[in-house]
Motif scaffolding. Structure first.
Motif, short mmCIF file in Angstrom:
data_model
loop_
_atom_site.label_atom_id
_atom_site.label_comp_id
_atom_site.label_asym_id
_atom_site.label_seq_id
_atom_site.Cartn_x
_atom_site.Cartn_y
_atom_site.Cartn_z
N LEU A 1 -0.62 11.59 4.51
CA LEU A 1 -0.52 11.43 3.06
C LEU A 1 -1.91 11.29 2.47
CD1 LEU A 1 2.47 9.08 2.16
CD2 LEU A 1 2.24 11.51 1.77
N ALA A 2 -2.21 12.17 1.51
CA ALA A 2 -3.48 12.08 0.79
C ALA A 2 -3.44 10.88 -0.15
CB ALA A 2 -3.72 13.38 0.02
N PRO A 3 -4.58 10.44 -0.65
CA PRO A 3 -4.59 9.30 -1.58
C PRO A 3 -3.72 9.56 -2.82
CG PRO A 3 -6.80 9.76 -0.81
CD PRO A 3 -5.95 10.88 -0.31
N GLU A 4 -2.88 8.59 -3.13
CA GLU A 4 -2.00 8.62 -4.30
C GLU A 4 -1.05 9.82 -4.31
OE1 GLU A 4 -4.33 8.29 -7.80
OE2 GLU A 4 -4.95 6.23 -7.40
N SER A 5 -0.72 10.32 -3.15
CA SER A 5 0.24 11.42 -3.06
C SER A 5 1.58 10.89 -2.58
CB SER A 5 -0.27 12.50 -2.10
OG SER A 5 -0.38 11.97 -0.78
N SER A 6 2.60 11.72 -2.65
CA SER A 6 3.95 11.30 -2.27
C SER A 6 4.56 12.34 -1.35
CB SER A 6 4.83 11.10 -3.51
OG SER A 6 4.96 12.32 -4.22
N LYS A 7 5.62 11.93 -0.68
CA LYS A 7 6.32 12.81 0.26
C LYS A 7 7.80 12.48 0.25
CE LYS A 7 6.33 16.00 3.47
NZ LYS A 7 5.87 17.37 3.21
N PRO B 1 0.83 -1.23 0.00
CA PRO B 1 0.00 0.00 0.00
C PRO B 1 0.84 1.26 0.00
CG PRO B 1 -0.80 -1.59 1.62
CD PRO B 1 0.49 -2.12 1.12
N VAL B 2 1.98 1.23 0.69
CA VAL B 2 2.89 2.37 0.72
C VAL B 2 4.19 1.94 0.06
CG1 VAL B 2 4.16 3.98 2.17
CG2 VAL B 2 1.85 3.32 2.80
N TYR B 3 4.54 2.61 -1.03
CA TYR B 3 5.80 2.30 -1.72
C TYR B 3 6.86 3.31 -1.27
CZ TYR B 3 9.34 1.85 -5.32
OH TYR B 3 10.53 1.66 -5.98
N PHE C 1 -12.01 1.98 -9.86
CA PHE C 1 -11.52 2.90 -8.84
C PHE C 1 -10.24 2.41 -8.18
CE2 PHE C 1 -16.18 3.37 -8.95
CZ PHE C 1 -16.26 4.70 -9.33
N GLY C 2 -9.67 1.32 -8.71
CA GLY C 2 -8.41 0.82 -8.19
C GLY C 2 -8.55 -0.09 -6.99
N GLU C 3 -9.76 -0.61 -6.71
CA GLU C 3 -9.96 -1.51 -5.56
C GLU C 3 -9.63 -2.93 -5.98
OE1 GLU C 3 -13.71 0.78 -3.52
OE2 GLU C 3 -14.00 -0.25 -5.42
N ASP C 4 -8.80 -3.61 -5.19
CA ASP C 4 -8.35 -4.97 -5.52
C ASP C 4 -9.28 -6.00 -4.89
OD1 ASP C 4 -6.05 -4.11 -6.92
OD2 ASP C 4 -5.08 -3.68 -5.01
N ALA C 5 -9.42 -7.12 -5.57
CA ALA C 5 -10.20 -8.25 -5.05
C ALA C 5 -9.48 -9.54 -5.41
CB ALA C 5 -11.61 -8.25 -5.63
N THR D 1 11.62 8.57 -0.75
CA THR D 1 10.36 8.93 -1.40
C THR D 1 9.28 7.94 -0.97
OG1 THR D 1 11.55 9.80 -3.32
CG2 THR D 1 9.21 9.30 -3.60
N VAL D 2 8.22 8.45 -0.36
CA VAL D 2 7.13 7.62 0.14
C VAL D 2 5.88 7.96 -0.67
CG1 VAL D 2 5.73 7.00 2.13
CG2 VAL D 2 8.13 7.58 2.44
N ILE D 3 5.24 6.94 -1.25
CA ILE D 3 4.07 7.12 -2.10
C ILE D 3 2.89 6.35 -1.52
CG2 ILE D 3 3.12 6.86 -4.42
CD1 ILE D 3 5.96 6.87 -5.49
N ASN D 4 1.79 7.04 -1.31
CA ASN D 4 0.56 6.41 -0.86
C ASN D 4 -0.17 5.88 -2.09
OD1 ASN D 4 -1.84 5.62 0.25
ND2 ASN D 4 -2.52 7.67 0.83
N ARG D 5 -0.22 4.58 -2.25
CA ARG D 5 -0.83 3.98 -3.43
C ARG D 5 -2.28 3.59 -3.20
NH1 ARG D 5 2.96 -0.44 -5.97
NH2 ARG D 5 1.57 0.03 -7.69
N THR D 6 -2.81 3.93 -2.04
CA THR D 6 -4.20 3.58 -1.74
C THR D 6 -5.11 4.74 -2.07
OG1 THR D 6 -4.09 4.38 0.54
CG2 THR D 6 -3.34 2.14 0.13
N LYS D 7 -6.41 4.51 -1.95
CA LYS D 7 -7.42 5.54 -2.16
C LYS D 7 -7.82 6.22 -0.86
CE LYS D 7 -7.96 4.92 -6.61
NZ LYS D 7 -7.65 5.97 -7.60
N GLU D 8 -7.11 5.90 0.22
CA GLU D 8 -7.46 6.44 1.52
C GLU D 8 -6.35 7.36 2.00
OE1 GLU D 8 -7.99 3.14 4.04
OE2 GLU D 8 -9.72 2.31 2.95
#
Length: 912
Positions: free
Chosen positions: A779-785, A727-729, A865-869, A746-753
């Protein structure tokens, strides 16, 4: 913007010192109190405090002190304080320190002069430095080298200031004269560094003027020379031929650091085979001469990089690389074997395999505790060699078979797998391998190794003598029948009753017996006294057969393998034995063994009964031996071998595809300029320069020159910290500068939350220290820091940086759907579910082939919406032909799990 700071002082975060207390201590006459007060003041300043009221006190009471420690701390204080106002102008009170600095530069003590010159290197205010320039230049002629080397650095710092070329117009000329007459290596290095940074043409001129004496220069100066060469050649590639000669001459320098840098510089500048071969030979020499494991690992990394682009050159040095196996470190051995296995050719495979065989023999001694793991690595390496070059298999297979009974189970399993593959791919070795395996089978002690060896015996014992020997060997390892006595079963049953004080027996005799104390008792009383509590005596591994010991320990899976192997041998015996009497006799003996195993599994002697799968396999073998048919024989004697051959073919196909995928294909544009080698002028060019020109042309023609070379080097320093599917790359760009390690993460939030309180927690082991703990972020959804972490290095000892990323996470939602359909074919039902849900099957088609009455597969889908199942289908065909089982759905969002479950329930009913 934070101001830069060139020093780091460690202090415990306790109660901060009061300014009044510091002021009183500074005004006193006690030197130790002044030192302690200055340290406290510096710590407060580093912590962000502003204490301007101390400046005048320090000027009055500390500035006149003659103590060296006080003067050193005073310079640190002056370095930290703000010397300019908000507009960038120098504060008027800073004039007060200029006279003190001038006095220090003329001080009779060389230490005071040296530290003051070093302090001036960190001053950015030209107004303060300008009156001190004459004193700085005078120190270039000081008698002590400590002063001269810092004076050279001070001249460079002043010259590089804004407008510094006007303050010291003739600085390059002064330093060039100083360099010509200087004898101290450190001072010459600093002077050459000044020319390198401020007057590159003069540095190049000095280099070629004294090129004959370059090998006599010190290590530090030679390192700066290599840095100059790299800088010049990047700017002007046409002149690199004359610089390569200098690098080649420095390969004979006494310093290993210089040699290592020479090899790296040579590879980065030249593509000529002669240059690459010289660099590779240098790396091999360092690999053998250095005792530090870290150095060996770094050198092996460099060799691995060379292997990617210059494999044909490293092939000739493969035996030199193999000598690194003498190191006791397993990481070095592993990396060495990985490199060597990619360099094997028909020319050197015999030498490589011979060396590996010698290493295997060395591991038989118990000198090193990790011999078993090293032996496993060697077995895997020899296995790879034998697969690539089958002609060497005959020289190693018999040696490795001695390790089938190895105490290291992983190593023994690798040997068994190797033998299994070699006996199929090398038919000429079949007879000798089978003979050797039957001779050494009793030494095998691991269940998995026994199972693999039994499969080999069942498949590849073809002649009459081999079949008879195989059956005899298995019978010998199983021992005498039965596996337990009837009395022991009764005792085992009674032993399970905790309420009974003594164990009873089923053997009863009313004949009176005399006990040890002289009393009389019946036989049953004797057994109750002497065999309490009753246990099944299995014996040690050394005293009974290996198969018997493992089966008596409850390993009925191995018992099922024994049953299948004996069944195959009996079926093959029927084909090769003309005497039906002998066949019937052997069949009867095998049936007795199988029945005895079933009795053992169903008895209460063992704590765990036989499992259903093993029971069914043994029963199937018994039925087959009682009613042999041609179709069944074909399945048992041919189909198994065909499946194994197909598996080997699939494995080889996958390896071939992986090799093709790794191959780098360089493309060139059709209109790119190509220079023809034979049309070039050869005047004044050495052989190395000619080769380099040719290689440049070839690389340019094939498109292997990349304009983003620096970017590629930067990418090599990026370390992946988490997985791509996490979820976090996170990835870190590592920069090492002198005694500091900077991690730019570099931290990337790959979730929608939105992730709350995300924190990068780092920890260190060894002589490493985390300067500042990174703060928490949202971290906002799909944002990086971008998170920066500074780590201080205090020694050359090996250190470890590790950590984790902590954040608030959500639960995974799970739903189970029971299978309810009229579809009677497992694969048809799976295809129906895939089509209905539009999911992708992750299970490979080869794993779904065949008719076994059971099917398990994993499906995956991703919403818009990018939700995995993730869906797991497990179904089984019942006796009446209907399918039963469950479909398990997992998703991080509850809506996906519920909606997908409803859809599957509806669609499978619709199919009905």
């Amino acid at each position: 913007m934070e101001k830069s700071c060139s020093l780091l002082v460690h202090f415990d975060k306790g109660t901060p010192a009061l300014v009044n207390e510091i002021k009183e201590a500074l005004e006193g006459n006690d030197v130790e109190s002044k030192i302690d007060a200055l340290k406290k003041a510096i710590m407060l300043l580093l912590n962000g405090e502003t204490i301007p009221q101390l400046f005048i006190t320090i000027i009055r009471y500390v500035l006149p002190s003659e103590d060296h420690t006080v003067q050193r701390l005073l310079l640190l204080y002056l370095e930290i304080i703000d010397k300019t106002d908000s507009l960038g102008k120098v504060l008027p009170e800073m004039i007060l320190i200029c006279q003190n600095l001038r006095n220090n530069l003329q001080h009779p003590n060389e230490y005071i002069r040296g530290v003051t010159l070093r302090f001036l290197c960190r001053l950015n205010e030209a107004e303060i430095v300008e009156p001190l320039i004459p004193s700085i230049l005078q120190n270039l002629e000081h008698r002590h080298p400590f002063v001269r080397r810092n004076a050279a650095l001070a001249v460079m710092s002043v010259y590089r200031l804004p407008g510094g070329d006007q303050l010291l117009v003739d600085a390059p000329e002064i330093i060039e004269k100083f360099l010509s007459s200087e004898q101290d290596h450190s001072s010459k290095r600093n002077a050459f560094l000044m020319l390198f940074n401020c007057a590159q043409d003069r540095a190049v001129n000095y280099l070629f003027t004294h090129i004959d004496r370059i090998n006599d220069w010190g290590e530090q100066l030679q390192m700066v020379v290599l840095e100059l060469i790299r800088k010049v050649c990047r700017a002007n590639k046409g002149e690199k031929g004359k610089y390569i000669k200098i690098i080649i001459s420095l390969l004979n320098a006494p310093s290993t650091a210089v040699i290592y840098e020479c090899a790296g510089t040579l590879v980065s500048l030249s593509l000529a085979p002669t240059a690459v071969r010289a660099a590779a030979s240098t790396y091999c020499q360092l690999l053998l001469s250095q005792s530090d494991n870290n150095v060996k690992l770094i050198v092996l990394d460099r060799l691995n990089e060379l292997k990617a682009s210059h494999r044909e050159i490293l092939v000739d040095l493969v035996m030199d690389v193999l000598r690194a196996l003498s190191s006791p470190n397993l990481d070095i051995k592993r990396k060495t074997l990985d490199i060597v296995l990619d360099l094997i050719t028909h020319r050197n495979v015999d030498e490589v395999v011979l060396t590996l065989k010698k290493e295997v023999v060395k591991t038989q001694g118990g000198e090193h505790e990790k011999n078993g793991e090293y032996r496993q690595m060697l077995v895997q390496a020899i296995h790879t060699c034998a697969i690539k070059f089958p002609e060497v298999a005959s020289t190693v297979v018999h040696l490795l078979m001695d390790f089938l009974g190895d105490t290291n189970v992983a190593s023994a399993i690798d040997v068994a797998v190797f033998v299994r593959e070699i006996i199929e791919t090398n038919p000429k070795l079949r007879v000798s391998i089978i003979t050797r395996l039957l001779d050494t089978f009793y030494q095998i002690r691991a269940s998995r190794v026994c199972a693999c060896a039994l499969w080999i015996i069942g498949e590849y014992c073809l002649s009459l003598s081999e079949v008879e020997s195989g059956i005899a060997t298995i019978k010998q390892c199983l021992g005498d029948l039965p596996f337990f006595m009837a009395s022991e079963e009764g005792e085992g049953q009674d032993a399970q009753k905790a309420s009974q004080p003594v164990n009873s027996t089923t053997v009863s005799s009313r004949r009176p017996m005399v006990l040890a104390d002289g009393t009389y008792a019946t036989q049953s009383a004797v057994l109750e006294t002497a065999m309490s509590p009753p246990t099944l005596v299995q014996g040690s591994l050394a005293s009974i057969g290996n198969l018997r010991s493992l089966i008596l320990s409850g390993d009925f899976f191995l018992g099922a393998v024994v049953a299948c192997t004996l069944t195959k041998l009996v079926l093959r015996l029927e084909e090769v034995q003309p005497s039906k009497t002998e066949v019937n006799k052997t069949t009867t003996q095998v049936l007795l063994i199988l029945v005895s195993m079933l009795q053992l599994g169903q008895s209460s002697v063992l704590p765990q009964p036989i499992d259903n799968d093993s029971h069914e396999r043994i029963v199937l073998s018994i039925r087959l031996l009682c009613n042999m048919g041609d179709d069944v024989k074909k399945i048992w004697l041919q189909s198994c071998r065909e499946s194994f051959v197909k598996m080997l073919a699939d494995k080889q196909c996958r390896e071939t595809e992986e090799i093709k995928a790794k191959a780098q294909i360089s493309n060139a544009q059709p209109d790119d300029l190509i220079d023809f080698y034979h049309l070039k002028s050869r005047k004044g060019m050495s052989q190395l320069e000619l080769e380099d020109e040719v290689q440049d042309d070839l690389k340019r023609a094939t498109g292997e020159f990349t304009k983003d070379g620096d970017d590629a080097n930067k990418l090599n320093r990026i370390l992946q910290l988490t997985g791509f599917s996490d979820p976090v790359y996170a990835e870190a760009y590592v920069t090492v500068h002198h005694y500091d390690i900077v991690l730019d993460v570099t931290v990337i939030n790959r979730t929608k939350e939105t992730l709350q309180n995300l924190c990068l927690e780092l920890a260190t082991m060894g002589d490493l220290k985390l300067v500042e703990r990174p703060q928490n972020y949202t971290l906002a959804p799909e944002s990086s820091k971008q998170i920066k972490a500074n780590i201080k290095v205090s020694s050359t000892e090996t250190g470890v940086i590790f950590g984790n990323i902590v954040y608030e996470t959500s639960n995974v939602h799970d739903r189970m759907v029971a299978v309810n359909t009229v579809i009677q074919d497992e694969r048809e039902f799976l295809d129906h579910i895939i089509k209905s849900t539009n999911m992708k099957c992750l299970t490979p088609p080869s794993a779904l082939e065949g008719e076994c009455g059971f099917l398990a597969a994993n499906l995956y889908a991703k919403s818009i919406f990018g939700e995995d199942a993730l869906v797991n289908v497990s179904i089984e065909k019942q006796a009446d032909g209907k399918l039963s089982g469950y479909i398990r759905i997992r998703s991080k969002t509850q809506g996906i799990a519920l909606s997908l479950g409803d859809k599957i329930t509806l669609k499978q009913k619709g199919a009905a």
